[in-house]
Write an enzyme that holds these catalytic residues in place. Structure first.
Site, mmCIF file in Angstrom:
data_model
loop_
_atom_site.group_PDB
_atom_site.id
_atom_site.type_symbol
_atom_site.label_atom_id
_atom_site.label_comp_id
_atom_site.label_asym_id
_atom_site.label_seq_id
_atom_site.Cartn_x
_atom_site.Cartn_y
_atom_site.Cartn_z
ATOM 1 C CG HIS A 1 -2.006 -0.888 1.451
ATOM 2 N ND1 HIS A 1 -2.956 -1.136 1.994
ATOM 3 C CD2 HIS A 1 -2.289 -1.791 -0.342
ATOM 4 C CE1 HIS A 1 -3.711 -2.364 1.779
ATOM 5 N NE2 HIS A 1 -3.702 -2.547 0.208
ATOM 6 C CG ASN B 1 1.976 -0.321 8.023
ATOM 7 O OD1 ASN B 1 3.765 0.902 8.666
ATOM 8 N ND2 ASN B 1 2.079 -0.479 7.381
ATOM 9 C CD GLU C 1 -2.871 -8.987 7.723
ATOM 10 O OE1 GLU C 1 -2.376 -7.797 6.915
ATOM 11 O OE2 GLU C 1 -2.694 -9.518 8.363
HETATM 12 S S1 SF4 Z 1 4.137 -5.243 7.703
HETATM 13 FE FE1 SF4 Z 1 4.410 -7.075 8.930
HETATM 14 S S2 SF4 Z 1 2.686 -8.675 8.276
HETATM 15 FE FE2 SF4 Z 1 2.724 -6.495 7.142
HETATM 16 S S3 SF4 Z 1 4.614 -6.661 5.167
HETATM 17 FE FE3 SF4 Z 1 5.460 -6.024 6.435
HETATM 18 S S4 SF4 Z 1 5.734 -7.076 8.336
HETATM 19 FE FE4 SF4 Z 1 4.882 -8.848 6.771
#
Ligand code: SF4
Length: 349
Positions: free
Chosen positions: A72, A255, A157
């Site tokens: 993303h 995130n 996800e």
């Molecule tokens: S944020 Fe965590 S779960 Fe997502 S791609 Fe990166 S390591 Fe993998």
């Protein structure tokens, strides 16, 4: 852009926070400073997913189809498009027999089936830490548990994980959602989660669930991944010192959005998410002495360096890096791609 390009620009390891800032800018002391968080930027799963597209383009040639955004981040997607990747929403948009890469966020089993039906050559770039959650979901479903999946409705996800066991999984989208959950047997319930949530908010949701379901079991290991936790942890450390925290990341990056929330919860006076340095409004910096800077797990380091240069031009010339963890995890490329790379190398002698 190959390993030396997007993927390499991403890993912090080789870079320094000086890049993009001239010596004159650095030595002029203005009393305005930047606290740069580390870890920040690319995680192992994103690095692997981007490399997967880059290597597939090299090996098979353009176009390579990618179902959903590989990670993303606007900049990453545009850069890969320029190299010959075509991003699609669903397998139906991929010509029969073509190569399709599944994104780092993971897919439901039916997506593999659809690819098979269309004779697509599928390469799975799902992050191994997302795959781990899929395995947990399958295992608990096989044992006939009710599974409470904490995550954001509609996130790719979550759709992928829920697709592993739709009859057993209920989505819990935040603490308030916990109150509406009903289960078949309160003694046989487990919670799992999306990998990129706020650690604190997830614990709040779990606490609320446990009030109603005291026998609720926890996942066998943390579902919120190391990269998400580490980036939140360092932001918490620096936030209270910051007049404003700037997070580099895209709006659809879970995130990255969480990092702004965590910064505000931890005492930053203001927090903003930007894809690019040019989006920074000078009004955000008016009166500020300390700017915190970090980036989401899908953000190449070069974008952070551009923000540092942008801030330096506005007098924020002292840069202090606060490091709370050193990340060394890497993941190898998907098996199917490695196999073809090996065969191509052997054919070349
Ligand atoms: S944020 Fe965590 S779960 Fe997502 S791609 Fe990166 S390591 Fe993998």
């Amino acid at each position: 852009m190959g390993r030396d390009g997007l993927a390499a620009a991403a890993g912090y390891c080789g870079g320094t926070y000086d890049e993009g800032v001239t010596e004159a800018q650095r030595t002029s002391r203005t009393g305005k400073r930047v606290i740069l968080a580390k870890p920040r930027g690319y995680c192992a799963g994103v690095d692997r997913a981007v490399q997967t597209v880059e290597e597939a383009l090299k090996l098979y040639g353009a176009p390579i189809y990618v179902r959903k955004q590989i990670v993303h981040n606007k900049h990453v997607v545009r850069t890969l498009e320029a190299q010959g990747a075509i991003f699609v929403e669903e397998n139906e948009e991929v010509p029969e027999g073509a190569t399709v890469i599944f994104s780092a966020h993971g897919v439901a089993p039916e997506v593999y089936e659809q690819a098979k039906e269309r004779s697509l050559k599928a390469i799975d770039a799902t992050c191994p830490l997302v795959t781990k959650v899929h395995h947990e979901a399958k295992r608990f479903a096989a044992e006939d548990y009710d599974i409470l999946l904490i995550g954001h409705e509609g996130h790719e996800e979550v759709i992928g994980t829920a697709g592993e066991a739709p009859e057993h999984i209920q989505l819990v989208d935040g603490p308030e959602d916990a109150d509406r959950i009903t289960v078949r047997d309160p003694n046989k319930v487990v919670w799992l989660s999306q990998t990129t949530l706020s650690v604190d908010e997830t614990m709040e949701t779990v606490a609320r669930l446990k009030k109603r379901l005291p026998m609720l079991q926890s996942p066998p290991s943390d579902d919120i991944c190391y990269a998400t936790s580490n980036r939140q942890h360092v932001v918490k450390e620096i936030a209270a010192e910051c007049d404003v925290v700037i997070v580099v990341g895209s709006r659809n990056s879970s995130n990255s959005v969480r990092l702004v929330e965590v910064a505000l919860d931890a005492g930053a006076r203001a927090g903003h998410l930007v894809d690019f340095a040019r989006e920074i409004d000078d009004a955000w910096l008016a009166g500020a002495r300390t700017v915190g800077l970090t980036s989401g797990a899908s953000v190449p380091e070069e974008l952070v360096q551009e923000v540092l240069a942008h801030l330096a031009e506005r007098g924020f010339t002292d840069v202090e890096e606060v490091v709370t963890a050193n990340e060394r995890l890497t993941f190898s490329l998907p098996q199917e791609l490695k196999r073809d790379m090996k065969a191509a190398a052997a054919a070349q002698g």
